[in-house]
Write an enzyme that holds these catalytic residues in place. Sequence first.
Site, PDB file in Angstrom:
ATOM      1  N   ARG A 102      14.731   0.746  -2.652  1.00  0.00           N
ATOM      2  CA  ARG A 102      13.602   1.373  -3.563  1.00  0.00           C
ATOM      3  C   ARG A 102      12.268   0.714  -2.734  1.00  0.00           C
ATOM      4  NH1 ARG A 102      12.646  -0.749  -9.751  1.00  0.00           N
ATOM      5  NH2 ARG A 102      13.806   1.152  -9.873  1.00  0.00           N
ATOM      6  N   HIS A 129      12.611   9.524  -8.384  1.00  0.00           N
ATOM      7  CA  HIS A 129      13.525   8.389  -9.260  1.00  0.00           C
ATOM      8  C   HIS A 129      14.588   9.380  -9.581  1.00  0.00           C
ATOM      9  CE1 HIS A 129      14.920   4.746 -10.381  1.00  0.00           C
ATOM     10  NE2 HIS A 129      14.116   4.259 -11.693  1.00  0.00           N
ATOM     11  N   GLN A 132      17.403   7.763 -11.911  1.00  0.00           N
ATOM     12  CA  GLN A 132      17.032   7.506 -13.388  1.00  0.00           C
ATOM     13  C   GLN A 132      17.278   8.716 -14.048  1.00  0.00           C
ATOM     14  OE1 GLN A 132      15.509   4.865 -15.158  1.00  0.00           O
ATOM     15  NE2 GLN A 132      15.999   6.378 -16.691  1.00  0.00           N
ATOM     16  N   ASP A 219       6.440   7.691 -19.491  1.00  0.00           N
ATOM     17  CA  ASP A 219       6.576   6.605 -18.564  1.00  0.00           C
ATOM     18  C   ASP A 219       5.159   5.886 -18.479  1.00  0.00           C
ATOM     19  OD1 ASP A 219       7.538   4.837 -16.711  1.00  0.00           O
ATOM     20  OD2 ASP A 219       7.184   6.217 -15.204  1.00  0.00           O
ATOM     21  N   CYS A 259      12.266   5.706 -19.177  1.00  0.00           N
ATOM     22  CA  CYS A 259      12.854   4.869 -18.100  1.00  0.00           C
ATOM     23  C   CYS A 259      12.946   3.306 -18.216  1.00  0.00           C
ATOM     24  CB  CYS A 259      12.624   5.387 -17.000  1.00  0.00           C
ATOM     25  SG  CYS A 259      10.791   4.834 -16.544  1.00  0.00           S
ATOM     26  N   ARG A 287      22.512   4.261 -16.521  1.00  0.00           N
ATOM     27  CA  ARG A 287      22.159   4.050 -15.250  1.00  0.00           C
ATOM     28  C   ARG A 287      23.211   3.556 -14.518  1.00  0.00           C
ATOM     29  NH1 ARG A 287      17.033   2.943 -13.390  1.00  0.00           N
ATOM     30  NH2 ARG A 287      17.844   3.085 -11.361  1.00  0.00           N
TER      31      ARG A 287
HETATM   32  N1  NVA Z   1       6.930   5.134 -12.620  1.00  0.00           N
HETATM   33  C1  NVA Z   1       7.364   3.685 -12.787  1.00  0.00           C
HETATM   34  C2  NVA Z   1       8.958   3.889 -13.207  1.00  0.00           C
HETATM   35  C3  NVA Z   1       9.698   2.644 -13.076  1.00  0.00           C
HETATM   36  C4  NVA Z   1      11.047   2.621 -13.194  1.00  0.00           C
HETATM   37  C5  NVA Z   1       7.180   3.017 -11.581  1.00  0.00           C
HETATM   38  O1  NVA Z   1       7.287   3.624 -10.245  1.00  0.00           O
HETATM   39  O2  NVA Z   1       6.760   2.022 -11.517  1.00  0.00           O
HETATM   40  N1   CP Z   2      14.090   2.314 -14.981  1.00  0.00           N
HETATM   41  C1   CP Z   2      14.138   1.465 -13.748  1.00  0.00           C
HETATM   42  O1   CP Z   2      14.078   1.907 -12.580  1.00  0.00           O
HETATM   43  O2   CP Z   2      14.226   0.161 -13.975  1.00  0.00           O
HETATM   44  P1   CP Z   2      14.047  -1.048 -12.906  1.00  0.00           P
HETATM   45  O3   CP Z   2      12.583  -0.819 -12.352  1.00  0.00           O
HETATM   46  O4   CP Z   2      14.189  -2.272 -13.931  1.00  0.00           O
HETATM   47  O5   CP Z   2      14.892  -0.934 -11.817  1.00  0.00           O
END
Ligand code: NVA
Ligand code: CP
Length: 300
Positions: A102, A129, A132, A219, A259, A287
């Site tokens: 990540r 992502h 997800q 989101d 998500c 997930r």
């Molecule tokens: N768009 C959000 C998704 C989090 C799971 C982010 O990147 O923070």
């Molecule tokens: N939706 C998602 O990826 O959650 P986290 O940021 O908690 O991993």
Amino acid sequence: MKHLLKMLDLSQEEIIDILNLADQLKYELKHGIPHPHLKGKTLGMIFQKASTRTRVSFETGMYQLGGYPLFLSSSDLQIGRGEPVQDTARVLSRYIDGIMIRTFEQKEVEDLAEYGNIPIINGLTDFSHPCQVLADLMTIREFKGSFDGLKMCYIGDGNNMANSLIVGGLKVGMAVSVATPDNYRPDKEVMDFAQKFDCFSICNDPMEAAKNADILITDVWASMGQEDEAQERRKAFAGYQINDDIMAVANKDALVMHCLPAHREEEITSKVFEEHAKEIFEEAENRLHAQKAVMVKLMA
Ligand code: NVA
Ligand code: CP
């Protein structure tokens, strides 16, 4: 399939294969049937951003598959002190059997895949992502039975989730409508892909996009790494909210998905969120199953 870097890389057949295996692993888990497909294997999990779901579902999933999950915070790795990702990839390839990462830039994930020789899984970048969205597709199919004739609507920021949902939704055969402010549209690569489909539409009016939708998804307005822009974004996204007015123009029995984490009263009202908690938390659970399927496909 050697890696999971972004939805654009997957064929429809590969997506359906992952979803079928995910359904099977979910069934097996619920019925106490062990599935140690990754016995003796190690997954390294590199996190340059915070996480609840991704970390815990990958870690637990690897354990359930008989393997060993190794949590690697970037603040403890030399990567956090500037060691190039190209070198990290070549070193870790000699110790472990797969990497979930990540991070911020998509290029970093692509570089890991290019320089290492083990499967790389994108656990979220600014661009995409995919884990997800595989869980989201699994959830949609679980609740609706199939993707046939469905319209999926995304309202909000043209971010990593929008990019991945648009591609994933179109690839499995759904119609996809999107409402974003003009300055926050999805990435060009995704728009170029989507605009080849007659069943894709994009506008800046959430009510128009939501009309007759079977699935409504949103989101956060400011993603991880955009904290400095939060105030400006709050202005730009006012009105891009899943609320009762939006639900009224969608199809009866429309699913609402998120998500998570969710910012109540920003992109979604508490009321709609709680009324649809059933599918939102099934989505979170999925997930685990979807990622186990990805790991088995890539690492077994
Ligand atoms: N768009 C959000 C998704 C989090 C799971 C982010 O990147 O923070
Ligand atoms: N939706 C998602 O990826 O959650 P986290 O940021 O908690 O991993």
